[in-house]
Scaffold this motif. Structure first.
Motif, PDB file in Angstrom:
ATOM      1  N   GLN A 191      -7.335  73.740  -2.598  1.00 18.57           N
ATOM      2  CA  GLN A 191      -7.440  74.931  -1.746  1.00 18.57           C
ATOM      3  C   GLN A 191      -6.439  74.925  -0.589  1.00 18.57           C
ATOM      4  N   HIS A 192      -5.612  73.882  -0.508  1.00 18.50           N
ATOM      5  CA  HIS A 192      -4.675  73.807   0.615  1.00 18.50           C
ATOM      6  C   HIS A 192      -3.260  73.634   0.066  1.00 18.50           C
ATOM      7  N   SER A 211     -11.191  69.678   5.256  1.00 17.29           N
ATOM      8  CA  SER A 211      -9.905  70.192   4.815  1.00 17.29           C
ATOM      9  C   SER A 211      -8.843  69.122   4.972  1.00 17.29           C
ATOM     10  N   PHE A 212      -7.866  69.153   4.079  1.00 17.21           N
ATOM     11  CA  PHE A 212      -6.736  68.232   4.187  1.00 17.21           C
ATOM     12  C   PHE A 212      -5.725  68.689   5.232  1.00 17.21           C
ATOM     13  N   GLU A 237     -16.467  51.043   1.910  1.00 20.09           N
ATOM     14  CA  GLU A 237     -16.750  52.236   1.110  1.00 20.09           C
ATOM     15  C   GLU A 237     -17.892  51.934   0.130  1.00 20.09           C
ATOM     16  N   VAL A 291     -22.603  50.886   4.723  1.00 22.68           N
ATOM     17  CA  VAL A 291     -22.868  50.556   6.133  1.00 22.68           C
ATOM     18  C   VAL A 291     -24.237  51.100   6.529  1.00 22.68           C
ATOM     19  N   TRP A 330     -11.814  61.262  -5.105  1.00 21.27           N
ATOM     20  CA  TRP A 330     -12.016  62.466  -4.302  1.00 21.27           C
ATOM     21  C   TRP A 330     -12.959  63.412  -5.052  1.00 21.27           C
ATOM     22  N   ALA A 380     -10.475  60.829   4.560  1.00 23.90           N
ATOM     23  CA  ALA A 380     -10.227  60.557   5.981  1.00 23.90           C
ATOM     24  C   ALA A 380      -9.898  59.075   6.194  1.00 23.90           C
TER      25      ALA A 380
HETATM   26  C1  LIG Z   1     -15.666  70.394  -4.697  1.00 26.91           C
HETATM   27  C2  LIG Z   1     -14.900  70.289  -3.427  1.00 26.91           C
HETATM   28  C3  LIG Z   1     -13.574  70.664  -3.413  1.00 26.91           C
HETATM   29  C4  LIG Z   1     -12.842  70.585  -2.248  1.00 26.91           C
HETATM   30  N1  LIG Z   1     -11.542  70.987  -2.288  1.00 26.91           N
HETATM   31  C5  LIG Z   1     -10.813  70.898  -1.164  1.00 26.91           C
HETATM   32  C6  LIG Z   1      -9.420  71.268  -1.202  1.00 26.91           C
HETATM   33  O1  LIG Z   1      -8.888  71.671  -2.219  1.00 26.91           O
HETATM   34  N2  LIG Z   1      -8.724  71.148  -0.062  1.00 26.91           N
HETATM   35  C7  LIG Z   1      -9.268  70.702   1.103  1.00 26.91           C
HETATM   36  O2  LIG Z   1      -8.573  70.625   2.112  1.00 26.91           O
HETATM   37  N3  LIG Z   1     -10.580  70.324   1.150  1.00 26.91           N
HETATM   38  C8  LIG Z   1     -11.347  70.409   0.055  1.00 26.91           C
HETATM   39  N4  LIG Z   1     -12.661  70.031   0.084  1.00 26.91           N
HETATM   40  C9  LIG Z   1     -13.215  69.511   1.313  1.00 26.91           C
HETATM   41  C10 LIG Z   1     -13.357  67.991   1.245  1.00 26.91           C
HETATM   42  O3  LIG Z   1     -14.571  67.680   1.806  1.00 26.91           O
HETATM   43  C11 LIG Z   1     -12.222  67.271   1.938  1.00 26.91           C
HETATM   44  O4  LIG Z   1     -11.056  67.575   1.316  1.00 26.91           O
HETATM   45  C12 LIG Z   1     -12.344  65.730   1.926  1.00 26.91           C
HETATM   46  O5  LIG Z   1     -13.060  65.231   0.826  1.00 26.91           O
HETATM   47  C13 LIG Z   1     -12.997  65.255   3.186  1.00 26.91           C
HETATM   48  O6  LIG Z   1     -12.758  63.866   3.258  1.00 26.91           O
HETATM   49  P1  LIG Z   1     -13.671  62.882   4.091  1.00 26.91           P
HETATM   50  O7  LIG Z   1     -13.125  61.524   3.912  1.00 26.91           O
HETATM   51  O8  LIG Z   1     -13.824  63.410   5.473  1.00 26.91           O
HETATM   52  O9  LIG Z   1     -15.129  63.011   3.455  1.00 26.91           O
HETATM   53  P2  LIG Z   1     -15.626  62.564   2.001  1.00 26.91           P
HETATM   54  O10 LIG Z   1     -14.700  63.030   0.962  1.00 26.91           O
HETATM   55  O11 LIG Z   1     -17.045  62.998   1.937  1.00 26.91           O
HETATM   56  O12 LIG Z   1     -15.571  60.968   2.047  1.00 26.91           O
HETATM   57  C14 LIG Z   1     -16.478  60.201   2.831  1.00 26.91           C
HETATM   58  C15 LIG Z   1     -16.564  58.821   2.207  1.00 26.91           C
HETATM   59  O13 LIG Z   1     -17.388  57.992   3.004  1.00 26.91           O
HETATM   60  C16 LIG Z   1     -18.247  57.219   2.162  1.00 26.91           C
HETATM   61  N5  LIG Z   1     -19.438  56.873   2.925  1.00 26.91           N
HETATM   62  C17 LIG Z   1     -20.344  57.728   3.477  1.00 26.91           C
HETATM   63  N6  LIG Z   1     -21.307  57.037   4.140  1.00 26.91           N
HETATM   64  C18 LIG Z   1     -21.014  55.721   4.001  1.00 26.91           C
HETATM   65  C19 LIG Z   1     -21.630  54.519   4.456  1.00 26.91           C
HETATM   66  N7  LIG Z   1     -22.748  54.536   5.211  1.00 26.91           N
HETATM   67  N8  LIG Z   1     -21.062  53.330   4.117  1.00 26.91           N
HETATM   68  C20 LIG Z   1     -19.931  53.296   3.373  1.00 26.91           C
HETATM   69  N9  LIG Z   1     -19.296  54.415   2.911  1.00 26.91           N
HETATM   70  C21 LIG Z   1     -19.815  55.602   3.229  1.00 26.91           C
HETATM   71  C22 LIG Z   1     -18.530  58.142   0.986  1.00 26.91           C
HETATM   72  O14 LIG Z   1     -18.924  57.413  -0.153  1.00 26.91           O
HETATM   73  C23 LIG Z   1     -17.182  58.841   0.800  1.00 26.91           C
HETATM   74  O15 LIG Z   1     -16.321  58.158  -0.085  1.00 26.91           O
HETATM   75  C24 LIG Z   1     -13.441  70.106  -1.065  1.00 26.91           C
HETATM   76  C25 LIG Z   1     -14.776  69.734  -1.076  1.00 26.91           C
HETATM   77  C26 LIG Z   1     -15.507  69.835  -2.245  1.00 26.91           C
HETATM   78  C27 LIG Z   1     -16.962  69.452  -2.232  1.00 26.91           C
END
Ligand SMILES: Cc1cc2nc3c(=O)[nH]c(=O)nc-3n(C[C@H](O)[C@H](O)[C@H](O)COP(=O)(O)OP(=O)(O)OC[C@H]3O[C@@H](n4cnc5c(N)ncnc54)[C@H](O)[C@@H]3O)c2cc1C
Length: 442
Positions: free
Chosen positions: A66-67, A414-415, A47, A131, A54, A18
């Protein structure tokens, strides 16, 4: 907390997909508008991990995404993006090689693509920065209210802070560990720590896997290859592994217009609509994993040497130690009847993740925010949290990927909508009345 303090026009907490999506959107906009270029360059991303990646703990061989790969960091928002998956393939001289293969990209390739975007987009990235809290503050030149983002610089071992008029919370979800497995024993661990923790197991004879979603299925298959002599006990609450709802029409939940429609419903109706969408993403496995699990179980039946046991309609809890092994009770979920006591060498909790009602980092400022009848923060169409004070609704804090109950299932794990959501936030930051240009960069 004592801290060195800097200023920035926007601070994004978390540089997972995100956060990276936001950086890509701001950078793309910067090619079109000068003001956006400045914002893209000065934006700060904090971060806590040492590098962008990822789901590094679940980078299992042979697993795929998955997407659809065109639902990448840029294309759904703007096909001219610099950050599309096709551009990544060109940059790595693999366009023809990729288009000749079949199936979805492997997760390892998507991770590499995520890292490429993470380092190519503009912005100031600070890794190993965790953070702790966001508090109310003011800009040093008195030009407006602001937030103070307090963080721990783990590498330097110091506390620091950045004052900013705009905050994007992109911290992802919180791993859920059921209370009956709250133990310090390292052999009981959540799937979010899978690769590190499984590597520490010493020739296990028997392993329990709790849960029946995609991660549980993938981990069981990985364990069967990694420890062929070990018995794997799969403990599932329902009737076995269900498959995702792959219906073409229900999967329109991942389209922008469905997100917009979802937002128009009152909170009670949203919960109902959401329930109808849940199986597209949760508590299920994809057809490949379902087939592989079943074939593995069937092979055990043929050989008369079953090493994959599935305990359906079951709950389980940790009883304690039995010698050097972990003792588990398996109970019928519906009758409460104790079915079996198992001795295992590890318990892997594939018990999922939870969207926090209020992200922990926002606790100090949460009193000022509007909440819906479910206790969730109220956000507008872009994800900006709304203040309690209706005369001054925009808080300047955005939820990015942590507002699924408010925005519909396509807005979280999800992406599919990530690029569009990132673009919406980027545009909102640019048009906001926040005195972005007035701040100095760190
Ligand atoms: C095994 C697995 C496979 C997946 N496959 C898919 C797929 O194929 N397609 C799809 O669409 N989705 C998939 N997903 C869903 C996945 O969650 C999302 O794709 C994506 O990772 C979400 O991104 P995000 O940035 O919202 O969250 P996250 O990936 O969880 O990233 C959040 C980030 O914030 C950081 N963070 C958290 N708290 C703090 C803090 N207090 N200070 C500093 N940094 C912090 C973390 O270290 C992390 O790097 C999958 C999930 C899993 C677990």
């Amino acid at each position: 907390m004592t801290a060195d303090v800097d200023q920035a026009p926007v601070v994004c907490i978390g540089y997972g997909p995100a956060g990276v999506g936001l950086a890509a959107a701001l950078t793309d906009l910067g090619y079109q508008r000068k003001q956006a270029a400045k914002l893209a360059e000065q934006a700060v991303y904090l971060e806590r991990q040492p590098e962008a990646g990822w789901q590094p703990e679940l980078m299992l061989a042979g697993t795929d995404i998955q997407h659809h790969y065109l639902r990448d960091f840029g294309t759904p928002r703007d096909p001219h993006t610099r950050f599309g998956f096709i551009n990544y393939l060109h940059a790595h001289n693999r366009f023809y090689e990729f288009t000749q293969r079949s199936g979805y990209p492997e997760r390892v390739e998507w991770d590499d693509y995520c890292r490429w975007v993470a380092r190519s987009a503009d912005g100031r990235r600070y890794y190993q920065t965790s953070v702790q809290a966001v508090r109310e503050d003011a800009l040093s030149d008195g030009s407006g209210p602001a937030y103070r983002v307090e963080y721990r610089d783990e590498a330097a071992g110091s506390n620091r802070a950045i004052v900013t008029p705009a905050v994007v919370v992109a911290t992802g979800y919180t791993a859920y560990v059921p209370p009956e497995f709250d133990t310090a024993d390292p052999r009981v661990f959540h799937s979010e720590r899978y690769l590190t923790s499984v590597a520490a197991l010493d020739s296990p004879r028997s392993i329990a896997v709790v849960g029946a979603a995609q991660t549980a299925g993938e981990i069981i298959l990985d364990l069967r290859g990694r420890f062929p002599g070990a018995t794997v006990h799969s403990i599932v609450r329902n009737n076995g592994f269900s498959m995702y709802d792959l219906g073409h029409f229900v999967n329109r939940a991942y389209w922008p217009q469905e997100r917009a429609a979802f937002a128009t419903y009152p909170a009670a109706a949203r919960a109902e609509v959401y329930a109808g969408q849940a199986r597209t993403n949760y508590a299920a496995v994809d057809p490949d994993v379902s087939t592989a699990l079943y074939n593995d179980w069937y092979r055990g039946q043929v050989l008369g040497d079953q090493k994959f046991h599935i305990h359906i309609r079951s709950t389980t809890r940790l009883l304690g130690l039995d010698g050097d092994r972990l003792s588990l009770m398996i109970t019928d979920r519906h009758t409460g009847h104790h079915r079996e006591r198992l001795g295992v060498d590890a318990v892997i909790l594939c018990t999922g993740y939870r969207q926090p009602a209020v992200p922990e980092v926002l606790t100090p400022v949460a009193d000022g925010f509007a909440v819906d009848p479910h206790g969730d923060l109220v956000v507008d169409a872009t994800g900006e949290i709304q203040n309690r004070d209706a005369g001054n609704p925009g808080s300047g804090i955005y939820l990015h990927g942590v507002a699924e109950r408010q925005q519909g299932i396509g807005s979280a794990a999800s992406f599919s909508l990530l690029a569009v959501r990132s673009g919406d936030i980027a545009e909102s930051l640019l048009t906001a009345t926040h005195p972005l240009a007035a701040t100095t960069s760190v």
